[in-house]
Design a protein around this motif. Structure first.
Motif, mmCIF file in Angstrom:
data_model
loop_
_atom_site.group_PDB
_atom_site.id
_atom_site.type_symbol
_atom_site.label_atom_id
_atom_site.label_comp_id
_atom_site.label_asym_id
_atom_site.label_seq_id
_atom_site.Cartn_x
_atom_site.Cartn_y
_atom_site.Cartn_z
ATOM 1 N N LEU A 199 0.835 -1.218 0.000
ATOM 2 C CA LEU A 199 0.000 0.000 0.000
ATOM 3 C C LEU A 199 0.863 1.259 0.000
ATOM 4 C CD1 LEU A 199 -2.857 -1.019 2.465
ATOM 5 C CD2 LEU A 199 -3.048 -0.687 -0.010
ATOM 6 N N TRP A 202 2.123 1.786 -3.414
ATOM 7 C CA TRP A 202 0.997 2.220 -4.257
ATOM 8 C C TRP A 202 0.675 3.702 -4.012
ATOM 9 C CZ3 TRP A 202 -4.112 3.795 -3.104
ATOM 10 C CH2 TRP A 202 -4.933 3.917 -4.227
ATOM 11 N N GLY A 205 2.478 5.893 -6.121
ATOM 12 C CA GLY A 205 2.263 5.788 -7.558
ATOM 13 C C GLY A 205 2.597 4.460 -8.193
ATOM 14 N N LEU A 206 2.799 3.430 -7.405
ATOM 15 C CA LEU A 206 3.112 2.120 -7.999
ATOM 16 C C LEU A 206 2.037 1.735 -9.018
ATOM 17 C CD1 LEU A 206 5.097 -0.389 -7.718
ATOM 18 C CD2 LEU A 206 3.242 -1.437 -6.419
ATOM 19 N N ASP A 207 2.484 1.429 -10.227
ATOM 20 C CA ASP A 207 1.570 1.017 -11.286
ATOM 21 C C ASP A 207 1.639 -0.482 -11.533
ATOM 22 O OD1 ASP A 207 0.544 3.576 -12.296
ATOM 23 O OD2 ASP A 207 2.627 3.949 -12.829
ATOM 24 N N CYS A 208 2.860 -1.016 -11.496
ATOM 25 C CA CYS A 208 2.980 -2.448 -11.792
ATOM 26 C C CYS A 208 4.015 -3.125 -10.911
ATOM 27 C CB CYS A 208 3.263 -2.719 -13.264
ATOM 28 S SG CYS A 208 3.927 -1.386 -14.218
ATOM 29 N N LEU A 231 -7.346 -0.906 -6.959
ATOM 30 C CA LEU A 231 -6.225 0.034 -6.929
ATOM 31 C C LEU A 231 -5.744 0.433 -8.323
ATOM 32 C CD1 LEU A 231 -4.012 -1.547 -4.083
ATOM 33 C CD2 LEU A 231 -5.795 0.170 -3.856
ATOM 34 N N ALA A 232 -6.292 -0.192 -9.345
ATOM 35 C CA ALA A 232 -5.809 0.014 -10.716
ATOM 36 C C ALA A 232 -4.311 -0.225 -10.785
ATOM 37 C CB ALA A 232 -6.157 1.417 -11.214
ATOM 38 N N VAL A 233 -3.921 -1.393 -10.345
ATOM 39 C CA VAL A 233 -2.506 -1.740 -10.305
ATOM 40 C C VAL A 233 -2.356 -3.089 -11.008
ATOM 41 C CG1 VAL A 233 -2.619 -2.979 -8.072
ATOM 42 C CG2 VAL A 233 -0.512 -1.803 -8.710
ATOM 43 N N SER A 234 -1.206 -3.312 -11.625
ATOM 44 C CA SER A 234 -0.988 -4.611 -12.273
ATOM 45 C C SER A 234 -0.008 -5.423 -11.448
ATOM 46 C CB SER A 234 -0.401 -4.435 -13.672
ATOM 47 O OG SER A 234 -1.154 -3.519 -14.388
ATOM 48 N N ALA A 235 -0.368 -6.659 -11.161
ATOM 49 C CA ALA A 235 0.549 -7.561 -10.472
ATOM 50 C C ALA A 235 0.756 -8.754 -11.391
ATOM 51 C CB ALA A 235 -0.033 -7.998 -9.143
ATOM 52 N N LYS A 256 6.297 3.949 -16.258
ATOM 53 C CA LYS A 256 5.447 3.491 -15.163
ATOM 54 C C LYS A 256 6.268 3.227 -13.912
ATOM 55 C CE LYS A 256 1.365 3.608 -16.939
ATOM 56 N NZ LYS A 256 0.451 2.598 -17.384
ATOM 57 N N PHE A 374 3.575 12.621 -5.186
ATOM 58 C CA PHE A 374 4.604 12.203 -6.142
ATOM 59 C C PHE A 374 4.385 12.870 -7.487
ATOM 60 C CE2 PHE A 374 1.191 9.084 -6.411
ATOM 61 C CZ PHE A 374 1.003 8.922 -7.770
ATOM 62 N N SER B 255 -5.416 -4.121 -15.289
ATOM 63 C CA SER B 255 -6.623 -3.564 -14.697
ATOM 64 C C SER B 255 -7.268 -2.607 -15.680
ATOM 65 C CB SER B 255 -6.249 -2.823 -13.416
ATOM 66 O OG SER B 255 -7.348 -2.094 -12.970
ATOM 67 N N ARG B 265 -5.261 8.691 -4.533
ATOM 68 C CA ARG B 265 -4.705 7.535 -3.817
ATOM 69 C C ARG B 265 -4.750 7.787 -2.305
ATOM 70 N NH1 ARG B 265 -0.582 4.164 -7.571
ATOM 71 N NH2 ARG B 265 -1.273 4.999 -9.537
#
Lengths: 558, 273
Positions: A199, A202, A205-208, A231-235, A256, A374, B255, B265
């Motif tokens: 978190l 994120w 600004g963590l995106d992926c 969260l609109a995040v890619s894992a 990113k 950020f 996503s 955020r």
């Protein structure tokens, strides 16, 4: 006398839902306004073996679990045998009637009731929640609601089974000498260290996130994968750690914010690409969660053997950033800081932590207000040069495909030594110029990091104790019983020399989870400290407060 | 349209097959620009080896990656910005030796990137050692008694791994190669092009390929036929062996939620507690 801290231990075989039951108990304690700390002791297997989870609860803030449980709930004979001796004076030990070994245990017909209530299978571990609720006088309806919410499969059977255990326990009218519930409001959400790291990153600004599963870092991947749409995040679970980090650097190239995470073994595989991040100047966040090594080592336990490994990650010369969170809140803020610092300096950063923080859980209020905004400045130069020579060593950024490039913009990131344009070179003068540019970032990083809390000091006793990472948590719990001054460098590289100047040449005790005093060696090198005593633990387990107090007293009297 | 050739001095051997690949790539890019694609939306990655020097010579954006890892890097770029068309250049040692896992997984995932394999049958830049595509008996510095390993067949290997576009070209048939490359880059999904590339210093195969290559009359109707043609012992067939449409990885895994800005955020985390 009523207890200040109450500890519950649930033991049994892997696959019986022990950890989940402990989480629910921790959650129940939190909503009754108690602070909690949860640790899970488990083996690298899916079924069988011996696992146990511990939840300590108190009206005071907790920094660790306790090793003498007040309540033990055993789901097999091995647990009965193993944990009976650990029980605190006056503690209660529940088990299945078939597993009871002596009059010290309180037998319940757990297996029999499981068979009665479930047509097949059954969730035995719910008994621990029912016992806990009954003992803590949590109303039956509240327990039923909790179980219905947390265990949706076989809902009716779960509830009827739990109610029967609850009533059996209630009818015993046992006294605990501990009461849940207090007026004060406490932070009401349980987080593991890994969730906070995820978190925190994120928030910056963590995106992926790219990763290959490896305990104790895997749950970062799991958590972000689960939160993908919220969260609109890619894992991305890649084919290997090599793929993870090479993809992550590619994601940085495309603009990113990316991170990777693993344990020591995975980082050993990622070394070359970590060095690439240094060379191409990729702002990459890396999360290294340690377990005992070398090699496969002890997969599911804690250690701090990777200090020098982290400090020297990747071959060749380039600036690195290494910092280690000393508490749960810092896991959140540091992940955020490091991602920002990586971007501000276009350098790879390592968040170094351990299983003890990664996988333990406590109730935390997210320090959201401490976060900085950020922002990534984008070059508007028409004659863009990726590796433009600057005083700070940091070159302006531009990203392809973002709509701010023109046909003539050529953005070249290069793992070979390169010219300002990013084109490969082996010219002597060009090599020196570019190495000097990268080296100048070391100073820049040091200056940039000064706005963060790089050193934390707890307590003000006579002895000076140095520790880093989650060892600081163990020491803070011990501090409740013995006075000392705990000095924790949160940043290890750049090393916060100014903040630590007053300790130069001092005689100190160093506590760390390794068999060789690596942290003490590091401090000697940086601060010329005199080591009065090394307190080393390397059995994969965390310290309890009383174990540490004893070790510290011994060191002080030596 | 601006020149696609950088100012960097070209150091490929005179007659190197890489020149043909370089020309075909430029023709492909030129055609794409004529069709309205923006050059700034096309990026490349390359590995390490003679092929990798194309990174310095071709004047477009990209990342000159690690040996064997350029396909992984290309995938990271695509996932970070699916709008980009990503072309990865690899050598036979690079993409099928050191980095075999990434090549196979890119195909398995149907990741929407293009891999151009410069197959010169040896490790040119490190003085001609045997590669994963060297023939049995190949004599190089590391195999002075002759290579004892059978080579992979790049086309059938990638078909088996699940690549949805698989083709073979020859560096001396530049127009044909340019056409294949164009199809590959425009293909939605993982596209793989093996380019037969003579190495004038260590494995000069011009005569062999000039005499023993033939164009596929059409894309084979099924994998069995394609496989047979790709393995033909007498003739190196050139053309598209497979062209299929399947779901692409980034559309499945990324996503679809809108990315949040810093204050969103923070607010989310405050509400979340």
């Amino acid at each position: 006398m009523s207890k200040q801290i109450y500890t519950v231990l649930i033991g049994g075989k892997a696959g019986e839902g022990i950890k989940k039951a402990a989480q629910v108990i921790a959650h129940l304690a939190i909503i009754h306004n108690n602070h909690v700390f949860q640790t899970d002791d488990y083996q690298s297997l899916i079924k069988g073996g011996h696992n146990f989870s511990v939840v300590s609860m108190s009206q005071q803030r907790l920094h660790n679990t306790y090793k003498s449980p007040d309540l033990v709930i055993s789901f097999d004979k091995r647990s009965v045998q193993r944990h009976e001796a650990e029980l605190s004076p006056g503690g209660l030990h529940f088990c299945d009637e078939a597993d009871a070994e002596s009059e010290k245990q309180i037998p319940l017909p757990i297996t029999k009731l499981v068979k009665q209530h479930y047509p097949e299978g059954g969730n035995m571990s719910l008994a621990s929640i029912a016992i806990f609720c009954a003992l803590m006088r949590i109303p039956e309806q509240h327990m039923k609601d909790t179980i219905s919410r947390e265990f949706k499969r076989n809902l009716n059977e779960n509830v009827s089974f739990a109610v029967e255990i609850y009533r059996l326990t209630s009818n015993m009218s046992l006294e605990l000498g501990f009461k849940l519930s207090l007026e004060q409001q406490i932070p009401a959400k349980l987080y593991t260290g890994n969730q906070l790291i995820a978190l925190g990153a994120w928030a910056a600004g963590l995106d992926c996130y790219f990763s290959y599963p490896m305990t104790p870092a895997s749950s970062i991947l799991h958590y972000l994968a689960l939160k993908r749409d919220k969260l609109a995040v890619s894992a991305v679970h890649t084919e290997s750690e090599l793929a993870a980090i090479n993809m992550a650097v590619g994601a940085c190239f495309a603009g990113k914010r990316a991170a990777v995470g693993s344990s020591g073994g995975g980082f050993a595989l990622m070394q070359e690409a970590f060095s690439m991040a240094g060379m191409v100047e990729a702002p990459l966040l890396c999360i290294l969660s340690s377990r005992p090594g070398p090699a496969t080592g002890v997969s599911t336990f804690t250690a701090q053997e990777d200090l020098y490994f982290a400090l020297n990650q990747g071959h060749g010369e380039f600036p690195r950033i290494v910092a280690s969170p000393d508490c749960f809140e810092r896991a959140f803020t540091l992940a955020s800081e490091l991602l920002n610092l990586a971007w501000a300096s276009q350098s790879p950063a390592i968040l170094l932590t351990e299983k003890h923080l990664s996988e333990s859980a406590t109730n935390v209020k997210l320090p959201v207000d401490d976060l900085e905004d950020f922002f990534t400045p984008i070059s508007d130069s028409e004659d863009y040069q990726r590796y433009q020579i600057t005083d700070s060593g940091v070159s302006p950024l531009k990203f392809p495909g973002k709509g701010n490039c023109s046909d003539s913009d050529v953005i070249k990131w290069n793992t070979n030594e390169h010219l300002e344009s990013g084109v490969r070179t082996d010219a002597a003068a060009a090599i020196v110029r570019m190495k000097d540019k990268r080296n100048r970032k070391q100073h820049t990083i040091n200056e940039l990091s000064k706005k963060y809390k790089r050193v934390e000091v707890y307590g003000n006793g006579e002895s000076i104790i140095f520790a880093y990472g989650s060892t600081a948590l163990e020491l803070r719990e011990a501090m409740k019983y013995h006075s000392f001054r705990l000095v924790v460098p949160v940043y290890l590289e750049p090393f916060p020399e100014e903040e630590l100047a007053e300790y130069r040449g001092k005689s100190v005790i160093v506590v760390e989870h390794s068999s060789q005093p690596n942290f003490a060696r590091f401090l000697k090198e940086k601060l010329e400290i005199k080591v009065k005593a090394n307190i080393l633990r390397y059995d994969g387990r965390h310290y309890s407060a009383d174990e540490l107090v004893e070790a510290i007293r011994e060191a002080e009297n030596a | 349209m601006r020149s696609l050739i950088s100012k960097k001095e070209n150091t490929w051997c005179v007659g190197c097959g890489n020149f043909g690949i370089f020309s075909a790539v430029r023709k492909c890019l030129q055609k794409m620009v004529e069709e309205g694609h923006a050059l700034e939306d096309i990026v490349m990655t390359s590995g390490i080896g003679c092929h990798g020097k194309i990174f310095d010579y071709l004047d477009i954006s990209g990342l000159y990656g690690l040996h064997g890892r350029a396909v992984a890097t290309a995938q990271g770029i695509k996932l970070a910005n699916p709008k980009l068309r990503v072309i990865s250049f690899g050598g036979d040692g690079d993409s099928l030796g050191e980095g075999l896992e990434h090549t196979l997984f890119a195909a398995k995932r149907n990741m929407d990137v293009t891999l151009i394999l410069h197959n010169n049958g040896n490790y040119g830049l490190t003085t001609g050692q045997a590669s994963p595509l060297s023939n049995l008996g190949y004599k190089g510095l590391s195999t002075p008694q002759g290579n004892v390993e059978k080579p992979f067949n790049a086309v059938t290997l990638l078909m088996e791994a699940g690549a949805t576009f698989v083709a073979r070209g020859y560096s001396a048939k530049i127009d044909h190669l340019a056409d294949i490359l164009h199809k590959a880059v425009m293909h939605k999904g993982f596209s793989f092009v093996e380019v037969l590339q003579p190495c004038v210093s260590y494995l000069n195969t011009y005569q062999l390929f000039n005499q023993h290559t033939a164009l596929l009359p059409e894309t084979p109707a099924d994998t069995e036929t394609a496989r047979k043609l790709a393995r033909d012992p007498q003739t190196y067939y050139l053309g598209v062996f497979r062209e299929e449409q399947h779901r692409v990885y980034h559309e499945e895994v990324l996503s679809s939620t809108a990315v949040m800005n810093p204050s969103q955020r923070k607010q989310y985390l405050k509400d979340f507690q």
